[in-house]
Structures are given as C-alpha cells and as structure tokens.
Design an enzyme around this catalytic site. Structure first.
Site, short mmCIF file in Angstrom:
data_model
loop_
_atom_site.label_atom_id
_atom_site.label_comp_id
_atom_site.label_asym_id
_atom_site.label_seq_id
_atom_site.Cartn_x
_atom_site.Cartn_y
_atom_site.Cartn_z
N GLU A 60 0.81 -1.22 0.00
CA GLU A 60 0.00 0.00 0.00
C GLU A 60 0.84 1.26 0.00
O GLU A 60 0.55 2.22 -0.72
CB GLU A 60 -0.95 0.01 1.21
CG GLU A 60 -2.18 -0.88 1.06
CD GLU A 60 -1.93 -2.33 1.40
OE1 GLU A 60 -0.78 -2.66 1.78
OE2 GLU A 60 -2.86 -3.14 1.31
N HIS A 129 -10.67 -4.89 10.75
CA HIS A 129 -11.23 -4.69 9.40
C HIS A 129 -12.52 -3.87 9.41
O HIS A 129 -13.30 -3.96 8.46
CB HIS A 129 -11.54 -6.05 8.76
CG HIS A 129 -10.34 -6.76 8.21
ND1 HIS A 129 -9.46 -7.43 9.01
CD2 HIS A 129 -9.89 -6.92 6.96
CE1 HIS A 129 -8.51 -7.98 8.26
NE2 HIS A 129 -8.75 -7.68 7.01
C1 LIG Z 1 -2.26 -4.47 4.42
C2 LIG Z 1 -3.36 -5.29 3.87
N1 LIG Z 1 -3.69 -5.16 2.57
C3 LIG Z 1 -4.68 -5.91 2.04
C4 LIG Z 1 -5.36 -6.81 2.81
C5 LIG Z 1 -6.46 -7.66 2.19
N2 LIG Z 1 -5.96 -9.03 2.05
C6 LIG Z 1 -6.17 -9.92 3.03
S1 LIG Z 1 -5.40 -11.33 2.74
C7 LIG Z 1 -4.79 -10.81 1.28
C8 LIG Z 1 -3.93 -11.72 0.46
C9 LIG Z 1 -2.71 -12.16 1.20
O1 LIG Z 1 -2.06 -13.18 0.53
P1 LIG Z 1 -0.88 -14.03 1.14
O2 LIG Z 1 0.04 -13.16 1.90
O3 LIG Z 1 -0.31 -14.82 0.04
O4 LIG Z 1 -1.58 -14.98 2.21
P2 LIG Z 1 -2.65 -16.15 1.97
O5 LIG Z 1 -4.00 -15.50 2.03
O6 LIG Z 1 -2.38 -16.80 0.68
O7 LIG Z 1 -2.49 -17.06 3.14
C10 LIG Z 1 -5.20 -9.52 1.03
C11 LIG Z 1 -4.89 -8.76 -0.17
C12 LIG Z 1 -5.01 -6.90 4.17
N3 LIG Z 1 -5.65 -7.71 5.01
N4 LIG Z 1 -4.00 -6.15 4.66
#
Ligand SMILES: Cc1ncc(C[n+]2csc(CCOP(=O)(O)OP(=O)(O)O)c2C)c(N)n1
Ligand SMILES: [Mg+2]
Lengths: 327, 336
Positions: A60, A129
């Site tokens: 971000e 959230h």
């Molecule tokens: C700072 C932030 N940006 C966006 C989100 C929304 N979000 C939640 S999980 C996610 C994907 C994360 O992917 P990864 O790190 O690969 O973990 P996985 O879900 O595959 O376990 C996103 C974009 C968030 N929770 N926090």
C-alpha cells in the site's frame, strides 16, 4: 431509469473515467484480473488492458506513493485501497506527501490523484477490518474528502474529483455496494461542493453521510410514524464541510443530531457539532446530539457489533431526548 | 520403537522419525483437515460469519514446523490461522467456539476466525493486516534473546505479504541484532486472486533475505517430513545464536482466499492436480502403510478419533453461550 446497484454505479464511473481521459489509470490490489475485492472493477481489465487496470502487489505504501508521483508528473491516477483499514500503511504518503506538495513547492506541483477506498463496519469482520477513519483524513488540509452515500454520487463524484487538481479521497461504505436503486440513464458527474437535503422536515435535523445516511433515513421514517418530521442532511463532502446547508437546516428545525460511525471522541460528529455551536448557538432549542460508535474495538459477534454501531433506534432515542429537552 | 527411514528418495533431507512421531503427524494433519472442512460447513450454515480463511491443503507446513519447535518457543501468523492453533495444541473446542463467536472461544468470541491467541501455548495470533505480524514476530524473537530463555520465534507470512515494506524493515533488524527468528513464508501461489508471478518481480521468495545476509531455503511444503527437517535446521541456526532464517514452503490452498471467493482465477486442473499428486495427508498415509507403520485398521482408528474431536468441537461451539452484551465494554484497557 435503470435499476442498478451502488457497485455498478462505481463501475460505470470508472469506465467513464478510463474512456474519457487517457491519463487516467486504475491501480490497486486485485483490481484487474480478480475484478476488485468488491467487484467494482469487474471486466474493466478486458476493456482497458492491464496497463490501465493495473494489479498492484500487496504494497500500500508504495503503490499509493507511486500514484502520487505519477500524478505529480501529469497523470490522473485512480488508486484503489482495498479498505480504509489498509490505508493506514499508506497514511504517511497521503498525509505527508499528497497533502503537502502544492504547499511545499510554492504551487509548482499539484497532485491530481483520486484515492478510493471501502470503509466501515457491519459485516462481522472484527477489530482490524471495521474502521471508520474518515475523520482522520478530513482533519488534513490539502486534500478533499468525499463520501458518496447514494447511487447518483457513486456514479457522479469520481469524474468531478478527477477534474480537481488536488488529491481527493473517496470513501465507499462497504455496506452500500449491494444497494439497489434507480439511476437515470442521463446520470453523470455531480458537484462535490455541497451537502444535500435528502428528506425535508421541520422538527429536527439529522446529519449523516455514507451508509449511515440510510440509517438516518430509516430513523426519520420511524419518527414520522410518531408525527415527528426529521430533515435529513447528507454531508457528501467531509472536507470541506458545507456549513451553509447545515446551518440553514438547523436554523429551521432548531435541533440537530449528528450520526457518525466513527468513535465519538475526535469524530466528524464532534466537528459538525462544534460548528453548529459556533454558528447557530442562539437558534438551538437543545444541545446538539451525537450518535456514534461505542468507544471499543469492533467485536466479531453480530449482536455485539450491532450494539456497538449507530442504529435507527439509537437515532430515534437521541431525537426524543432532544424533544424532551424542549418540553 | 520402530525407526523409519524415509524411502530412498534422491536428495531427501528427511530425518528419521519414530513410528509414534509419524502417527502423531498424521493425526495432527488430519485433525486440521477435518476441522477446516467442518468450519466450511458451519460457515455455509450461517453459524460462522465475517471472514473465514481455511487452511485446507497447507496442513503439512504447520505440523512439520511445530514438530521442530519446542515448548517455550513462540508462534505468530496471519488471519489464516486455524491450522497453526491446532498445531500448537490449542483446544479445538476453544478454536471452533471462537469461530462461532461464543464465550468459550479463545478470545471470548470477540475476535472470530482471524483473531485468536493463547499465551499458554505460545501462540501470539491471529492478525488481519497483511505483513503486520512480521515485526511482531521479530519482537518476540527480541524478547527471547533479551531474556536469554533459549526460545525461538516462528513467524508465518504469505507469498503476498512478502511485498510489504515492513517485512524488510523487520528482516534487517533481525539480522542486525542476530535475533532467534525463523520466518516461514507459506507460498500457496496466490495472494487473494493474484498469483506470485503477477505480484513479485522475483518468485524465489526464499532469497528475500539475501540483502541482509539471512539464509533461506525452499522446501516442499506438501511433505511434512521435509518441512520438519528444514524446520529443525532453521531453528537450530536461530537457537544457536546465528540469527534469523527464512524458509519458503511451497504449498497450495485448496479453497478460495476466503469463504466468499470461488477462486476462478486459477488454471482449470491446478487444484485437481495438487490434490491428486501432492496432498500431504494422502502422501503420509501411503508412506505409513508402505513402511509398515500402520495398517488400514490403525489409520481408520485415527480417522474415527479425529472425527469425534471435531464433532465435539462443533457441538461445543454451538452450545457455548454468546457473550453477554456487557462484554462489549470489557478488554479495551485493563480493568481496574
Ligand atoms: C495491508 C493489507 N492489505 C490488504 C489486505 C487484504 N488481504 C487480506 S489477505 C490478502 C492476500 C494475502 O495473501 P498471502 O500473503 O499470500 O496470504 P494467503 O492469504 O495466501 O495465506 C489480502 C490482499 C489486508 N488484510 N492487509
Ligand atoms: Mg498466498
């Protein structure tokens, strides 16, 4: 008239912006191939290509900063931050850079950037959230802050914001995306200067924005059943605030209740209330009331979350307290 | 006690494991699998709300790592946390009751799926802001070192999270101060709907600590024994005062990002291929039989035992009372 949703209205606005201005691109997490977390940009990557509907990594601070840099260089970016909760990672870029560059450069640079983000609670997504931090952004000189609470504004505020040479932050309450309604086929850009009177009334002024506008409208319906006519004002622009529309209404009704999903302390409700006190004190029949979120992190269980947030019943109670003050 | 060597696979790093250990790994992975399937069902029935991120497919990662950690070590992860908690031996009843938002949950129901903790088990949450747990895990390692308690912290993060700036601020500090930190990148190929290739300039995520001199290794995260062996090595490094270590676990999530994601962005047969050819539980099950550690009957007994635990957890989670309305105001600041 076409029946549509808030989500589709946002999408139509995005499509219009990308069609009308080649300097505009949409950038954010999962806006492209995934179609947006709230499906606002669904299909746009096919229409405009991955260069203009650009998926950003989970970074971000960097992609908001890059949006600011691109805007300094003459682009007209729309940066989507998935939700206000994650905008905290980009707060530095917005507050220290976007908001100050015109000032610090003696007017040489402007930042014609639009940042869109979802906001708000009510979906059982718990303490990290569910923030409503519009007031943090509304605190900052050098940016404009908008809160479209209707289909017309979801459809129309984006283009106007893009024409603004300064940074504009648009808050879309996540509870609104599924909201259905009619939109004229001629719907297009709208002003971003004025608050709107969404319902006329003579007994009390309810002041709200975003999704809470609809809770205020519901409260007004409940009050009408008891012969209390509430006027409902939709702030629309959170910075700057349209004092004139607020004061005109309060001078008429002589009572005001401000509804704000933020925590009471330091909220926009506090700011609006202070302005009414400053500008319309002698027209008031009762102290300004506030219906805000309980000062606790937002809990996961539905009954506790509901209890934490502003609700039509709480607004009704606040209005009755005001009327009690008259009696 | 029979000691089983891993079948002579070229390059296999797996340490020998006892029959008891192997059965424990199997049981643990199966518990997570059945628990998550149940959670998915209960979500469908409206008993769980909000966000719910299942760990199906990734079971070998936490079970292998946990087998390499010791009591007194610390664990922290993101919102995809149910598996980590079960691996930490947290009570499935308390975890499931948190999912249903009941008072018997680990956070009295207030945290839900994404936010659970257990001081007793050294589990530090359950965090919703992607990447933000990484500095916290670094702080846990700092405390282990400061207190000289011999402990290590294991910090889990996703393939999406590795693109957050604060991850690198933390890596630098951990290396600079030689903190006993093991960073476990769970590379399940996607961050929400975006694949690693579309999010990361370089996809060899185990190299992400190179600029700070942090050693890294890529591991078959669908193989519990490989995970455990790699975990033992990384943990020994960190515990021995040599500083942080990065493990990139190659794994896969069977479901969408959360319950609301149909995961249409994945190539058609990717899921089927992963399930058929790389499922961590099927794999260990086949090996247990092949090595004569367990027969059908013994495995069936584990199935039955696990099913009973999950059923009991689901029952508890539905019968535990909802938090009292007054709970809205508790646990904000310390109560006088
Ligand atoms: C700072 C932030 N940006 C966006 C989100 C929304 N979000 C939640 S999980 C996610 C994907 C994360 O992917 P990864 O790190 O690969 O973990 P996985 O879900 O595959 O376990 C996103 C974009 C968030 N929770 N926090
Ligand atoms: Mg991932």
């Amino acid at each position: 008239m076409t029946t549509t949703t808030y989500r589709e209205a946002v999408r139509t606005a995005l499509r219009e912006a990308l069609t009308r201005d080649s300097r505009t691109f949409l950038m954010g997490e999962d806006v492209g191939r995934y179609g947006g977390t709230y499906a606002c940009s669904k299909g746009l990557i096919d229409e405009f290509g991955p260069e203009r509907v650009r998926d950003a990594p989970l970074s971000e601070s960097a992609f908001v900063g890059a949006g600011i840099g691109a805007a300094m260089a003459g682009m007209r970016p729309i940066v989507e931050i998935m939700t206000v909760n994650f905008s905290l990672l980009a707060l530095d870029q917005i507050v220290n850079n976007a908001a100050t560059l015109r000032h610090m450069s003696g007017g040489q640079f402007s930042v014609p950037l639009v940042i869109r983000m979802a906001t708000g609670a009510g979906r059982q997504v718990a303490a990290q959230h569910s923030h409503s931090l519009e007031c943090w952004y509304a605190h900052i000189p050098g940016i404009r802050v908008l809160a479209p609470g209707t289909l017309e504004d979801a459809r129309g505020m984006l283009w106007t914001a893009l024409q603004d040479p300064d940074p504009v932050v648009i808050f879309e309450h996540a509870a609104l995306y599924n909201m259905e309604g009619e939109l004229p086929d001629t719907a297009g850009p709208v002003d971003i200067e004025r608050a709107a009177v969404r319902r006329p009334g003579r007994d009390v002024t309810l002041i709200a924005f975003g999704a809470n506008l609809h809770k205020a409208m519901e409260a007004a319906r409940l009050l009408a059943a008891e012969k209390i006519e509430a006027e409902v004002i939709d702030l629309r622009s959170l910075r700057p605030l349209d004092d004139a529309t607020i004061m005109a209404s309060v001078r008429k009704t002589r009572r005001a209740v401000v509804i704000d999903e933020a925590w009471r302390t330091g909220s926009l409700a506090a700011e609006v209330s202070a302005r009414v006190m400053e500008q319309a004190f002698y027209d008031l029949d009762a102290p300004v009331g506030r219906v805000c979120t309980e000062e606790v992190p937002i809990p996961y269980p539905k009954h506790l979350e509901d209890a934490a947030l502003p609700q039509p019943e709480k607004i009704v109670a606040a209005v009755k307290a005001q009327l009690g003050a008259r009696a | 006690m029979a000691v089983t060597k891993r079948a002579a696979k070229p390059g296999a790093k797996s340490a020998p494991a006892s029959a008891e250990e192997l059965m424990a790994h199997y049981r643990h992975m199966l518990l997570i699998r059945r628990f998550e399937e149940k959670a998915g069902q209960m979500y469908g029935m409206g008993l769980i709300g909000g966000f719910c991120h299942l760990y199906l497919g990734q079971e070998a990662v936490v079970v292998g790592m946990q087998a390499a950690l010791k009591p007194g070590d610390s664990v922290i992860t993101s919102y995809r946390d149910h598996g980590h908690m079960l691996a930490c031996d947290m009570d499935p009843k308390g975890v499931m009751a948190e999912l249903t938002g009941r008072i018997g949950g680990y956070s009295k129901g207030k945290g839900g799926s994404m936010h659970m903790f257990s001081r007793e088990k050294g589990f530090y949450g359950g965090h919703g802001i992607v990447g933000a747990q990484v500095p916290l895990g670094t702080g846990l390692a700092f405390a282990h070192k400061y207190k000289e308690d011999g402990g290590v912290s294991a910090t889990y993060l996703g393939d999406g999270a590795v693109n957050q700036g604060q991850v690198y601020e933390a890596f630098n500090m951990a290396a600079l101060w030689r903190l006993p930190a093991v960073y476990v990148i769970e590379n399940n190929k996607y961050g929400m709907g975006t694949s690693v290739e579309r999010a990361s300039a370089r996809t060899d995520l185990y190299q992400r600590g190179q600029a700070y001199g942090i050693p890294g290794e890529q591991v078959d995260g669908m193989d519990v024994l490989e995970v455990k062996a790699a975990g033992e090595k990384a943990i020994a490094h960190a515990r021995g005062g040599k500083g942080p270590y990065i493990l990139e676990m190659m794994t896969y999530r069977y479901r969408g990002h959360s319950m609301s994601d149909p995961a249409k962005y994945r190539p058609k047969d990717e899921l089927a291929r992963m399930r058929e050819e790389h499922d961590p539980i099927d794999r260990l099950r086949a090996e247990l039989m092949e090595w004569g550690v367990a027969d059908e009957a013994a495995l069936k007994a584990v199935d039955k035992e696990v099913k009973e635990i999950v059923t009991a957890a689901a029952e508890f989670a539905q019968n535990s009372p909802e938090p009292d309305p007054k709970e809205l105001y508790t646990d904000v600041l310390v109560e006088a």
